[in-house]
Enzyme design. Structure first.
Site, PDB file in Angstrom:
ATOM      1  N   SER A 268     -71.418 -32.516  23.499  1.00  0.00           N
ATOM      2  CA  SER A 268     -71.140 -32.401  25.034  1.00  0.00           C
ATOM      3  C   SER A 268     -70.010 -33.094  25.665  1.00  0.00           C
ATOM      4  O   SER A 268     -69.331 -33.630  24.666  1.00  0.00           O
ATOM      5  CB  SER A 268     -72.586 -33.002  25.703  1.00  0.00           C
ATOM      6  OG  SER A 268     -72.560 -34.348  25.505  1.00  0.00           O
ATOM      7  N   LYS A 269     -69.977 -33.259  26.797  1.00  0.00           N
ATOM      8  CA  LYS A 269     -68.613 -33.616  27.463  1.00  0.00           C
ATOM      9  C   LYS A 269     -68.630 -35.097  27.048  1.00  0.00           C
ATOM     10  O   LYS A 269     -67.466 -35.736  27.084  1.00  0.00           O
ATOM     11  CB  LYS A 269     -69.110 -33.653  28.988  1.00  0.00           C
ATOM     12  CG  LYS A 269     -67.776 -34.214  29.904  1.00  0.00           C
ATOM     13  CD  LYS A 269     -66.533 -33.398  29.472  1.00  0.00           C
ATOM     14  CE  LYS A 269     -65.354 -34.085  30.058  1.00  0.00           C
ATOM     15  NZ  LYS A 269     -64.111 -33.539  29.401  1.00  0.00           N
ATOM     16  N   ARG A 270     -69.788 -35.922  26.968  1.00  0.00           N
ATOM     17  CA  ARG A 270     -69.805 -37.311  26.521  1.00  0.00           C
ATOM     18  C   ARG A 270     -68.821 -37.592  25.171  1.00  0.00           C
ATOM     19  O   ARG A 270     -68.245 -38.431  25.119  1.00  0.00           O
ATOM     20  CB  ARG A 270     -71.033 -37.657  26.027  1.00  0.00           C
ATOM     21  CG  ARG A 270     -71.728 -38.066  27.237  1.00  0.00           C
ATOM     22  CD  ARG A 270     -73.431 -38.708  26.811  1.00  0.00           C
ATOM     23  NE  ARG A 270     -73.802 -37.494  25.825  1.00  0.00           N
ATOM     24  CZ  ARG A 270     -74.066 -37.810  24.586  1.00  0.00           C
ATOM     25  NH1 ARG A 270     -73.617 -38.651  23.922  1.00  0.00           N
ATOM     26  NH2 ARG A 270     -74.638 -36.486  23.958  1.00  0.00           N
TER      27      ARG A 270
END
Ligand code: GLU
Length: 530
Positions: A268-270
């Site tokens: 994910s964006k993390r």
């Protein structure tokens, strides 16, 4: 067995391509190229509510950027189109009608609510809510509309050999009969997807493991479609190109494991960038991405990690694709990118940097990046392009001069945005932190005055001459050379971090350098007094 392998990458165009899909595209493409096959890029846009033109375009652009060329597809054309699923509806309907006539579909008159209630009842009675013909109520006798379901076997098993996962067996009693035609007459995605695979002569299906579960019904459908020439009759009926005589149905499957972050959680964006456009904007080279994605779940026998496209093609095979999840390591990707940047020819690197200077890829704003939807950080609000598009001869010469100064230290192309302003703008903004830390030191203004004097008197404007002029100032002022270099660096480049100082100064017109040093003197005096 058809002589030519045919594979397809078949994304649904809703949003940007993420790394997982790009890896699927790449493995399909590599298989085609490694086996003199045909790579098809089909757009599966039957779910009109989610499909957008913009997304479709961005997917094609991403492929072009990566250098993955497709033999057949929406942009490439080809003999077995259309390659946009929504333009094949007539064929899908003709097939559905024939399947119905063949007696392999049955009516399910339940509404979505009734079906949900039925499922709940089954669960309450400890029975699996598997929809089968035997568990579906017969026609009610009124003229209710109905969905048409494909009747799968009630019992027995099906085994599919997957090139990645080996033999996978499903129990038919656990497989619900899929809806192929909705109550409004529209055919569903499972039908369209299978029909198009057959009609386009696909031999191998490579996709994410999230689609492994649909394989049994798909194989069952493939068989129905190819039996007694059903698909051929339907193609002829709607006037689409006939299949080649040696085409059968996809006989090979390869389901790719998930890509996870280094923490083994879903990507994910993390974990940094996940959409492929974002990688371009952040200054990754397409060849780095292609190389790195190929290593996510695959590796050549000899353990090499640095492979160019042709080397990937030569070494690729599904036999070496791993079935465990692959971890996406942004640090490793970044280090790979730095290596490839260092290996670029200087002219080539100059060309590759232009999009980061002319506004094609403005810098992303670290403040908005994490919150932005669809993994896109907004551009920095007041950022102005540093060169024109295309760059003028003068801008190009400056850029070309800058390349050897930054090439060694860059890991991403967008880092040029940090170094470039000093070389391209007239009005330099000095970084406040550098002003405070460097220009505010005692003696900084004296250094600048002396440097101005020396540089003004210089005959040659070369890095050696500039060094020859500035080095002796350390002795003259009785300080270390660092105390000379740093104030000059901040005055001329705006920052205490810059490419090598003498070469940077050489690259700027002398008057600009003198003006900057002069302008920094009162700043140093103020900062020192404060
Ligand atoms: N269109 C499907 C998706 O985007 C892929 C189907 C397939 O590869 O069979 O998930």
């Amino acid at each position: 067995m058809p002589s030519t392998p045919r594979v397809r990458f078949a994304p649904a165009p809703s949003g940007w391509l993420h790394v997982g899909s790009v890896r699927t595209a790449l493995f399909n493409w590599l298989h085609a190229r490694a086996n003199d096959g045909v790579a098809i890029f089909r757009i599966e846009d039957t779910d009109a509510s989610r499909a957008t033109e913009e997304s479709m375009d961005s997917m094609h652009d991403a492929m072009a950027w990566l250098g993955l060329d497709w033999d057949e597809g929406v942009r490439a054309g080809g003999a077995y189109g259309p390659y946009r699923q929504s333009e094949r509806k007539e064929l899908h309907r003709a097939v559905a009608r024939r399947l119905e006539e063949a007696g392999v579909l049955y009516r399910d008159e339940r509404t979505a609510e009734e079906l949900e209630a039925w499922r709940n009842e089954r669960r309450a009675a400890d029975l699996a809510p598997i929809v089968k013909r035997s568990t579906t109520p017969g026609p009610a006798g009124d003229d209710r509309t109905a969905t048409l379901r494909l009747q799968l076997p009630e019992e027995g098993t099906i085994t599919v050999t997957d090139l990645v996962r080996g033999d996978v067996t499903w129990d038919w009693s656990h497989e619900s009969d899929p809806v192929l035609v909705r109550s409004n007459g529209d055919v569903t995605y499972p039908l369209a997807n299978s029909v198009d695979d057959i009609a386009q002569g696909v031999t191998l299906v490579c996709r994410g493991e999230d689609l492994l579960s649909v394989t049994p019904r798909q194989v069952f459908l493939y068989d129905l479609l190819t039996r007694d020439g059903l698909i051929d009759d339907a193609l002829a009926e709607v006037g689409l190109p006939a299949r080649e005589p040696d085409w059968t149905r996809p006989t090979e499957f390869a389901h790719l494991s998930m890509i996870v972050g280094m923490d083994r959680k879903k990507l994910s964006k993390r974990h940094g960038s996940v959409s492929i456009q974002e990688f371009a904007r952040k200054g990754f080279l397409p060849e780095t991405i292609v190389n790195y994605l190929a290593l996510l779940g695959w590796g050549p026998e000899d353990g090499r990690e640095r492979l160019d496209r042709d080397e990937l093609v030569a070494a690729f095979g599904f036999d070496r694709v791993s079935r465990s999840a692959a971890a996406f390591d942004t640090d490793k990707l970044t280090a790979f990118n730095g290596e490839r940047i260092r290996d670029l020819d200087e002219d080539e690197l100059a060309d590759r940097l232009v999009p980061y200077l002319d506004g094609t890829y403005p810098p992303s704003n670290p403040d908005t990046e994490d919150d932005a939807p669809d993994h896109e950080g907004g551009p920095v609000a007041d950022w102005e392009p540093l060169v024109s598009s295309p760059p003028s001869a003068e801008e190009r010469a400056t850029l070309r001069g800058l390349v050897p100064l930054v090439q060694e230290r860059m890991q991403r192309l967008d880092e040029v945005q940090r170094y470039a302003p000093a070389f391209f703008v007239d009005e330099l903004t000095l970084e406040p932190a550098s002003v405070q830390k460097v220009l505010g030191k005692a003696g900084a203004a004296d250094v600048l005055r002396a440097a101005h004097r020396e540089l003004q008197a210089l005959d040659d404007w070369t890095a050696e001459a500039i060094e020859g002029a500035l080095r002796p100032l350390a002795d003259e002022l009785g300080i270390g050379f660092g105390k000379v270099a740093q104030p000059v660096r901040v005055a001329v480049t705006g920052s205490q971090v810059s490419p090598p100082l003498f070469e940077s100064i050489e690259l700027m017109p002398r008057q600009r350098v003198l003006d900057r040093i002069e302008a920094a003197i009162p700043v140093a005096e103020d900062a020192g007094a404060g």
